[in-house]
Design a protein around this motif. Structure first.
Motif, PDB file in Angstrom:
ATOM      1  N   VAL A 138       9.192  17.291   1.263  1.00 37.98           N
ATOM      2  CA  VAL A 138      10.013  16.146   1.660  1.00 37.98           C
ATOM      3  C   VAL A 138      10.370  16.343   3.131  1.00 37.98           C
ATOM      4  O   VAL A 138      11.105  17.273   3.466  1.00 37.98           O
ATOM      5  N   PRO A 139       9.850  15.506   4.031  1.00 41.28           N
ATOM      6  CA  PRO A 139      10.063  15.742   5.461  1.00 41.28           C
ATOM      7  C   PRO A 139      11.391  15.192   5.974  1.00 41.28           C
ATOM      8  O   PRO A 139      11.809  14.097   5.589  1.00 41.28           O
ATOM      9  N   ALA A 140      12.042  15.985   6.830  1.00 43.93           N
ATOM     10  CA  ALA A 140      13.178  15.507   7.623  1.00 43.93           C
ATOM     11  C   ALA A 140      12.622  15.307   9.031  1.00 43.93           C
ATOM     12  O   ALA A 140      12.376  16.278   9.752  1.00 43.93           O
ATOM     13  N   ILE A 141      12.400  14.059   9.399  1.00 41.76           N
ATOM     14  CA  ILE A 141      11.587  13.746  10.581  1.00 41.76           C
ATOM     15  C   ILE A 141      12.354  13.982  11.883  1.00 41.76           C
ATOM     16  O   ILE A 141      13.474  13.501  12.062  1.00 41.76           O
ATOM     17  N   CYS A 142      11.734  14.725  12.788  1.00 43.19           N
ATOM     18  CA  CYS A 142      12.258  14.966  14.130  1.00 43.19           C
ATOM     19  C   CYS A 142      11.457  14.128  15.126  1.00 43.19           C
ATOM     20  O   CYS A 142      10.340  13.706  14.832  1.00 43.19           O
ATOM     21  N   ASP A 143      12.031  13.935  16.318  1.00 43.16           N
ATOM     22  CA  ASP A 143      11.415  13.028  17.282  1.00 43.16           C
ATOM     23  C   ASP A 143      11.239  13.718  18.625  1.00 43.16           C
ATOM     24  O   ASP A 143      12.130  14.440  19.087  1.00 43.16           O
ATOM     25  N   ILE A 144      10.096  13.471  19.260  1.00 45.28           N
ATOM     26  CA  ILE A 144       9.827  14.080  20.559  1.00 45.28           C
ATOM     27  C   ILE A 144      10.842  13.628  21.610  1.00 45.28           C
ATOM     28  O   ILE A 144      11.157  14.372  22.551  1.00 45.28           O
ATOM     29  N   ALA A 149      14.852  17.940  18.009  1.00 45.03           N
ATOM     30  CA  ALA A 149      16.106  18.528  17.528  1.00 45.03           C
ATOM     31  C   ALA A 149      16.243  18.333  16.018  1.00 45.03           C
ATOM     32  O   ALA A 149      15.691  17.394  15.435  1.00 45.03           O
ATOM     33  N   LEU A 150      16.982  19.229  15.410  1.00 46.11           N
ATOM     34  CA  LEU A 150      17.237  19.153  13.974  1.00 46.11           C
ATOM     35  C   LEU A 150      17.902  17.828  13.629  1.00 46.11           C
ATOM     36  O   LEU A 150      18.881  17.430  14.266  1.00 46.11           O
ATOM     37  N   PRO A 151      17.380  17.101  12.623  1.00 43.76           N
ATOM     38  CA  PRO A 151      18.060  15.877  12.188  1.00 43.76           C
ATOM     39  C   PRO A 151      19.477  16.201  11.708  1.00 43.76           C
ATOM     40  O   PRO A 151      19.800  17.347  11.399  1.00 43.76           O
ATOM     41  N   SER A 152      20.309  15.195  11.627  1.00 42.52           N
ATOM     42  CA  SER A 152      21.696  15.407  11.202  1.00 42.52           C
ATOM     43  C   SER A 152      21.742  15.953   9.777  1.00 42.52           C
ATOM     44  O   SER A 152      20.831  15.729   8.969  1.00 42.52           O
ATOM     45  N   ILE A 153      22.802  16.673   9.471  1.00 43.44           N
ATOM     46  CA  ILE A 153      22.980  17.202   8.120  1.00 43.44           C
ATOM     47  C   ILE A 153      23.066  16.055   7.118  1.00 43.44           C
ATOM     48  O   ILE A 153      22.607  16.175   5.972  1.00 43.44           O
ATOM     49  N   ASN A 174       7.170  26.403  15.045  1.00 50.02           N
ATOM     50  CA  ASN A 174       5.766  26.091  15.244  1.00 50.02           C
ATOM     51  C   ASN A 174       5.548  24.770  14.519  1.00 50.02           C
ATOM     52  O   ASN A 174       5.803  24.701  13.309  1.00 50.02           O
ATOM     53  N   PRO A 175       5.205  23.683  15.221  1.00 50.35           N
ATOM     54  CA  PRO A 175       4.508  23.603  16.512  1.00 50.35           C
ATOM     55  C   PRO A 175       5.375  23.188  17.699  1.00 50.35           C
ATOM     56  O   PRO A 175       4.834  22.947  18.777  1.00 50.35           O
ATOM     57  N   THR A 176       6.683  23.078  17.538  1.00 48.48           N
ATOM     58  CA  THR A 176       7.501  22.428  18.570  1.00 48.48           C
ATOM     59  C   THR A 176       8.164  23.380  19.550  1.00 48.48           C
ATOM     60  O   THR A 176       8.552  22.982  20.639  1.00 48.48           O
ATOM     61  N   GLY A 177       8.344  24.658  19.151  1.00 43.16           N
ATOM     62  CA  GLY A 177       9.091  25.588  19.985  1.00 43.16           C
ATOM     63  C   GLY A 177      10.586  25.374  19.919  1.00 43.16           C
ATOM     64  O   GLY A 177      11.340  25.958  20.702  1.00 43.16           O
ATOM     65  N   TYR A 178      11.045  24.550  18.963  1.00 40.48           N
ATOM     66  CA  TYR A 178      12.484  24.268  18.846  1.00 40.48           C
ATOM     67  C   TYR A 178      13.221  25.505  18.344  1.00 40.48           C
ATOM     68  O   TYR A 178      12.762  26.201  17.433  1.00 40.48           O
ATOM     69  N   LEU A 179      14.375  25.787  18.936  1.00 41.28           N
ATOM     70  CA  LEU A 179      15.203  26.924  18.544  1.00 41.28           C
ATOM     71  C   LEU A 179      16.482  26.419  17.891  1.00 41.28           C
ATOM     72  O   LEU A 179      17.245  25.667  18.499  1.00 41.28           O
ATOM     73  N   TYR A 180      16.717  26.826  16.653  1.00 40.04           N
ATOM     74  CA  TYR A 180      17.915  26.399  15.928  1.00 40.04           C
ATOM     75  C   TYR A 180      19.128  27.173  16.428  1.00 40.04           C
ATOM     76  O   TYR A 180      19.079  28.398  16.574  1.00 40.04           O
ATOM     77  N   SER A 181      20.201  26.461  16.656  1.00 40.70           N
ATOM     78  CA  SER A 181      21.439  27.109  17.105  1.00 40.70           C
ATOM     79  C   SER A 181      22.155  27.752  15.921  1.00 40.70           C
ATOM     80  O   SER A 181      21.884  27.448  14.756  1.00 40.70           O
ATOM     81  N   LYS A 182      23.091  28.634  16.232  1.00 40.39           N
ATOM     82  CA  LYS A 182      23.911  29.273  15.197  1.00 40.39           C
ATOM     83  C   LYS A 182      24.654  28.214  14.388  1.00 40.39           C
ATOM     84  O   LYS A 182      24.756  28.309  13.152  1.00 40.39           O
ATOM     85  N   GLN A 183      25.152  27.196  15.068  1.00 43.99           N
ATOM     86  CA  GLN A 183      25.876  26.128  14.385  1.00 43.99           C
ATOM     87  C   GLN A 183      24.967  25.371  13.417  1.00 43.99           C
ATOM     88  O   GLN A 183      25.367  25.063  12.283  1.00 43.99           O
ATOM     89  N   GLU A 184      23.745  25.081  13.847  1.00 44.36           N
ATOM     90  CA  GLU A 184      22.812  24.378  12.973  1.00 44.36           C
ATOM     91  C   GLU A 184      22.461  25.210  11.748  1.00 44.36           C
ATOM     92  O   GLU A 184      22.374  24.690  10.626  1.00 44.36           O
TER      93      GLU A 184
END
Length: 396
Positions: A138-144, A149-153, A174-184
């Motif tokens: 089930v995808p939680a879609i992110c946008d370029i 960024a992580l979609p909202s909770i 992978n594949p975006t290089g996105y880094l999740y924050s501690k808060q996320e």
């Protein structure tokens, strides 16, 4: 004739490897190919790992324990402690790459028809693992436009159904290089606990974090021992992709006992590769400092060159060594194949990974590619120039 299984028919081709026949033909035709399609670093494997295999005097190449050798798991636990992750050797099951860890895990915690929520785009083989185990993604879609960024909770919560068993993230991505924050991470943990879900983190790129950011592991969370499962590998960390050694780490004893049953069924992870992986843990921090500096330089070079191409949009990765690039085309599968078959500059062309295979949502990513910046700066500049000139000629 006998028929193959439904799962076999549904198993997707790798978007990273499916173009290999065209690349091989291009090479036979005398072309030089810049490989931006696969996360195979050109960084040298630490000498300490290679030397451990060369110097080994083993006379019988025997099985190891199904959960991996005790000496390796003990050193792994010490490695994690240096990263503020407190686990014991018995909290670790060594696997044949992170891929096997995920296959074992999907089979251990989910039944056919159950659901795993994954932020999209995601590592293409997650679809293969879910297909092999009958699990639904089930995808939680992110946008370029939001740099993936992580979609909202709230978005995640709306996706939860009675069939949902887990949430899976790749951090850095992978594949975006996105880094999740501690808060996320903490928000996802609270959601997992609220709905009694497993929270899985693929952390194989943990060392590769840029711009002064820090990596926060799900195993650093408090009061989440029954919910959190870490997937790891030596492939990228030590440029040891061919070793095929990964691991699954959790403080949930029932999960580990179940995963171990699958590990026992395949007998053991590779013995020599464990010897090399154990030795690699002695790699000094200076190795990673140099590698990180190199990847930052490559990332900055790649993005700068791509931004000079009209109609191109590129994400800005904070970790790993990939980025998603949106091109002024309609079909990146066709473009990637055309590059290999019909375009070159002075006998040189480029191999890229079409990004559609990193999405499970039909129609998304068709005008995007994933680029792995695993080549030196000079090669990256030449490769981007080839893409730039190719776009002037290519017709959808």
């Amino acid at each position: 004739m006998p028929t193959i299984s439904k799962k076999g028919r549904l198993m997707p081709e790798s978007p990273i490897r499916k173009l290999v026949p065209f690349a091989e033909q291009a090479k036979k035709d005398g072309k030089h190919i810049y490989h931006l399609n696969i996360g195979q670093p050109d960084i040298k494997t630490p000498e300490v790992a290679l030397q451990a295999v060369k110097d080994n005097t083993v006379e019988i190449l025997s099985y190891s324990r199904s959960e991996g050798s005790e000496t390796y798991r003990t050193k792994l636990a010490a490695y994690y402690k240096k990263h503020d992750i407190v686990v014991k050797p018995e909290d670790i099951v060594v696997t044949t790459g992170a891929s096997e860890a995920l296959l074992f895990l999907f089979s251990s915690i989910m039944d056919p028809g159950d659901e795993v929520i994954i932020s999209e785009p995601f590592y293409a083989n997650y679809i293969a693992f879910s297909t092999a185990t009958g699990v639904n993604v089930v995808p939680a879609i992110c946008d370029i436009d939001d740099n993936f960024a992580l979609p909202s909770i709230e978005t995640f919560e709306k996706l939860i159904t009675p069939k949902t068993k887990s949430i899976l993230i790749c951090n850095p991505g992978n594949p975006t290089g996105y880094l999740y924050s501690k808060q996320e991470i903490k928000q996802l943990a609270a959601l997992a606990k609220k709905h009694d879900l497993f929270l899985i983190a693929d952390e194989v790129y943990r060392e590769f974090v840029y711009d002064g950011e820090t990596h926060y592991s799900i195993l650093q969370l408090e009061d989440m021992d029954e919910h959190t499962i870490l997937i790891d590998s030596v492939s990228k960390r030590y440029s040891m992709c061919g070793a095929r050694v990964g691991c699954l780490v959790s403080r949930n004893k029932v999960v580990l006992q179940t995963v171990l049953k699958y590990a026992q069924a395949r007998l053991s992870p590779p013995t020599f590769a464990q010897i090399a992986s154990e030795a690699a843990l002695d790699t000094p921090q200076s190795y990673f400092d140099d590698v990180i500096a190199e990847y930052v330089d490559r990332r900055d070079t790649l993005i700068k060159e791509l931004q000079h191409i009209e109609g191109v949009k590129v994400g800005s990765p904070k970790g790993a060594f990939y980025c998603i690039v949106e091109l002024p085309i309609k079909n990146s599968d066709d473009f990637a194949q055309w590059l290999l078959e019909h375009f070159d500059i002075d006998g040189e062309t480029v191999m890229i990974a079409p990004a559609g295979g990193f999405y499970s949502t039909p129609g998304l990513g068709l005008n995007q590619v994933r680029i792995a910046y695993v080549l030196n700066k000079e090669s990256l500049i030449k490769a981007v120039n080839i893409i730039k000139e190719a776009l002037k000629v290519y017709k959808d």
